[in-house]
Write a protein that holds these residues in place. Structure first.
Motif, short mmCIF file in Angstrom:
data_model
loop_
_atom_site.label_atom_id
_atom_site.label_comp_id
_atom_site.label_asym_id
_atom_site.label_seq_id
_atom_site.Cartn_x
_atom_site.Cartn_y
_atom_site.Cartn_z
N SER A 7 0.83 -1.22 0.00
CA SER A 7 0.00 0.00 0.00
C SER A 7 0.85 1.26 0.00
O SER A 7 0.35 2.35 0.24
CB SER A 7 -0.95 0.00 1.20
N ALA A 8 2.16 1.13 -0.30
CA ALA A 8 3.02 2.32 -0.27
C ALA A 8 2.66 3.33 -1.36
O ALA A 8 3.03 4.50 -1.26
CB ALA A 8 4.50 1.91 -0.40
N GLN A 9 1.91 2.88 -2.39
CA GLN A 9 1.50 3.84 -3.42
C GLN A 9 0.63 4.95 -2.84
O GLN A 9 0.59 6.05 -3.37
CB GLN A 9 0.79 3.13 -4.59
N THR A 10 -0.04 4.69 -1.71
CA THR A 10 -0.88 5.74 -1.10
C THR A 10 -0.01 6.80 -0.42
O THR A 10 -0.52 7.85 -0.05
CB THR A 10 -1.85 5.14 -0.06
N LEU A 11 1.29 6.51 -0.25
CA LEU A 11 2.19 7.47 0.39
C LEU A 11 2.86 8.38 -0.64
O LEU A 11 3.51 9.36 -0.27
CB LEU A 11 3.31 6.74 1.17
N HIS A 12 2.75 8.05 -1.93
CA HIS A 12 3.49 8.83 -2.93
C HIS A 12 3.02 10.28 -2.93
O HIS A 12 1.83 10.56 -3.05
CB HIS A 12 3.31 8.24 -4.34
N ARG A 13 3.99 11.18 -2.84
CA ARG A 13 3.66 12.61 -2.83
C ARG A 13 3.75 13.20 -4.24
O ARG A 13 3.07 14.16 -4.55
CB ARG A 13 4.60 13.35 -1.88
N VAL A 14 4.63 12.65 -5.08
CA VAL A 14 4.75 13.16 -6.44
C VAL A 14 4.56 12.08 -7.51
O VAL A 14 3.92 12.32 -8.53
CB VAL A 14 6.10 13.89 -6.70
N TYR A 15 5.14 10.90 -7.30
CA TYR A 15 5.12 9.88 -8.34
C TYR A 15 3.68 9.59 -8.79
O TYR A 15 2.81 9.33 -7.96
CB TYR A 15 5.79 8.59 -7.86
N GLY A 16 3.44 9.69 -10.10
CA GLY A 16 2.11 9.40 -10.64
C GLY A 16 1.10 10.51 -10.41
O GLY A 16 -0.08 10.33 -10.67
N ARG A 17 1.55 11.67 -9.90
CA ARG A 17 0.60 12.74 -9.57
C ARG A 17 0.77 13.98 -10.46
O ARG A 17 0.30 15.06 -10.09
CB ARG A 17 0.72 13.13 -8.09
N SER A 18 1.42 13.84 -11.60
CA SER A 18 1.59 14.98 -12.49
C SER A 18 0.22 15.61 -12.79
O SER A 18 -0.74 14.90 -13.06
CB SER A 18 2.25 14.52 -13.79
N GLY A 19 0.14 16.94 -12.71
CA GLY A 19 -1.13 17.62 -12.95
C GLY A 19 -1.95 17.82 -11.69
O GLY A 19 -2.92 18.57 -11.67
N CYS A 20 -1.57 17.14 -10.61
CA CYS A 20 -2.26 17.30 -9.32
C CYS A 20 -1.53 18.35 -8.50
O CYS A 20 -0.38 18.67 -8.75
CB CYS A 20 -2.26 15.98 -8.55
N PRO A 21 -2.21 18.90 -7.47
CA PRO A 21 -1.54 19.91 -6.66
C PRO A 21 -0.45 19.32 -5.76
O PRO A 21 -0.60 18.22 -5.23
CB PRO A 21 -2.67 20.50 -5.80
N CYS A 22 0.67 20.05 -5.61
CA CYS A 22 1.74 19.66 -4.69
C CYS A 22 1.18 19.62 -3.27
O CYS A 22 0.46 20.53 -2.86
CB CYS A 22 2.86 20.69 -4.77
N LEU A 23 1.52 18.56 -2.53
CA LEU A 23 1.00 18.44 -1.17
C LEU A 23 1.67 19.43 -0.23
O LEU A 23 1.18 19.70 0.86
CB LEU A 23 1.19 17.01 -0.65
#
Ligand SMILES: [Zn+2]
Length: 273
Positions: free
Chosen positions: A233-249
């Motif tokens: 479930s580490a994909q739920t921790l990703h802050r940038v990977y796979g989040r292009s176009g989403c807001p920076c956390l």
């Protein structure tokens, strides 16, 4: 693609059932995934330990003798299945093991895309020579000072340097993007233009990010499962990977992606310099 946390999660999920067991039979359905330099069969190998260096997993016989190295490539999996259970699609190798209490399990190597593979070596030291010596130190255990030294002064993007398995072993696209975001460094920035203090911060964050992902059982984006078939479930921790176009956390700016050394990299144009 499995990176260090996925291989380490797989290793840990196999320990209880595989260490101490004896290999009774091996069935190879696709000989081209196996490189064999043994002069005697792998049968009757009693597993003494499971080791990992970077993304390579090694099943080592007691006494550091015969060694089976497994590389998962893009889509490889090792799964504990029932003894003599039917093979699933893309299963290339099957090891049948007998535990000390007589229980029998099978260990299946499945790899749809076939970038992974298995190699057999007469001793652990021969496996190091053949498979590990050309790699850099393991990303989970390298000392931050030593990693900063290895990065310092290089005239290449820091992202490409961290992905170079000869420089440090185990990092891939996911966790390098995560580390660089936390450290506030653009993936395209050349190592020689990053201060010593920032290189040290990057190096210090590498094991922190990896440990976090191992704690969550690794990232499951598509194929990854541990030996019991459980996704991570580490994909739920990703802050940038796979989040292009989403807001920076961190700051809310829209994350961007850009190819660096042929690999897509996601970063925050505002937090990462
Ligand atoms: Zn930001």
């Amino acid at each position: 693609m499995p990176e260090l946390p996925e291989v380490e999660s797989l290793r840990r999920s196999m320990l209880d059932r595989v260490v101490g067991a004896r290999i009774r039979e091996v069935h190879v359905a696709r000989p081209d995934v196996v490189v064999d330099e043994l002069d005697r069969p792998i049968r009757d190998l009693v597993v003494g330990s499971l080791r990992r260096h970077g993304k390579l997993l090694a099943i080592v016989e007691s006494g550091e003798a015969r060694t089976i190295c497994v590389h998962l490539g893009m889509s490889g999996r090792l799964t504990i299945v029932g003894n003599n259970s039917p093979a699933e699609r893309h299963e290339h190798v099957r090891f049948s093991l007998e535990a000390p209490d007589g229980t029998r399990i099978d260990l299946a190597f499945v790899d749809p895309r076939r970038f992974g593979g298995i190699s057999l070596h007469p001793t652990w030291s021969r496996a190091i020579e053949q498979r590990i010596a050309a790699m850099g130190p393991d990303a989970l255990s390298i000392d931050p000072e030593a990693l900063a030294d290895r990065l310092a002064g290089r005239d290449r993007p820091i992202k490409s340097a961290l992905l170079d398995q000869g420089l440090v072993a185990g990092l891939g696209n996911i966790y390098v993007d995560e580390v660089l975001h936390l450290a506030g460094v653009r993936p395209s920035r050349r190592c020689r233009r990053v201060s010593r203090a920032t290189l040290l911060e990057v190096a210090r964050l590498v094991p922190v990010v990896l440990e976090g992902a191992i704690g969550a059982g690794g990232s499951t984006l598509r194929d990854y499962r541990d030996a019991s078939g459980r996704p991570g479930s580490a994909q739920t921790l990703h802050r940038v990977y796979g989040r292009s176009g989403c807001p920076c956390l961190g700051c809310g700016t829209t994350l961007r992606s850009r190819a660096i050394g042929g690999r897509s990299s996601c970063f925050c144009p505002s937090c990462q310099h």
